[in-house]
Motif scaffolding. Structure first.
Motif, short mmCIF file in Angstrom:
data_model
loop_
_atom_site.label_atom_id
_atom_site.label_comp_id
_atom_site.label_asym_id
_atom_site.label_seq_id
_atom_site.Cartn_x
_atom_site.Cartn_y
_atom_site.Cartn_z
N TRP A 59 -2.48 6.54 2.11
CA TRP A 59 -2.27 7.52 1.05
C TRP A 59 -0.87 8.11 1.09
O TRP A 59 -0.32 8.46 0.04
N ARG A 63 1.39 7.94 -2.25
CA ARG A 63 2.01 9.14 -2.83
C ARG A 63 3.52 8.96 -2.97
O ARG A 63 4.11 9.36 -3.97
N ARG A 66 4.13 6.61 -5.92
CA ARG A 66 3.93 7.31 -7.21
C ARG A 66 5.05 8.28 -7.52
O ARG A 66 5.39 8.50 -8.67
#
Length: 102
Positions: A59, A63, A66
């Motif tokens: 994750w 992140r 993104r």
């Protein structure tokens, strides 16, 4: 510091009986010295490879991707599904920027 333990003889004999027909010599493998860690030479990594080689969470990688901090490529188009590859150089630079200053 690494700790090694001897493999019991009955385990070696059982493994030899199971793997011998496939051409695997378990005694030779156990006697061989440990190899050096493999150097990472790929330009693009999957998320799983990045997790493994850099010891960071999935994750955390997603992140950063993104947020535009990592350069990613989708070889199978721009849909929601499919493999995402991460540019190793951008991952190196991003992780370097996360290092605390001494």
């Amino acid at each position: 510091m690494t700790q090694t333990t001897a493999v019991p003889q009955h385990i070696i004999t059982a493994a030899d009986a199971l793997l011998g027909p496939f051409g695997v010599n378990i005694r030779q493998l156990l006697a061989a010295p440990a190899s050096e860690p493999q150097q990472l030479t790929k330009k693009y990594l999957t998320v799983a490879e990045a997790e493994k080689y850099y010891s960071v969470g999935r994750w955390m990688i997603w992140r950063a991707a993104r947020a535009g901090k990592l350069h990613t490529v989708k070889p199978n188009g721009n849909g929601r599904q499919g493999r995402v590859l991460i540019d190793k150089a951008s991952l190196d630079a991003w992780l370097e920027s996360k290092q605390p200053e001494a």
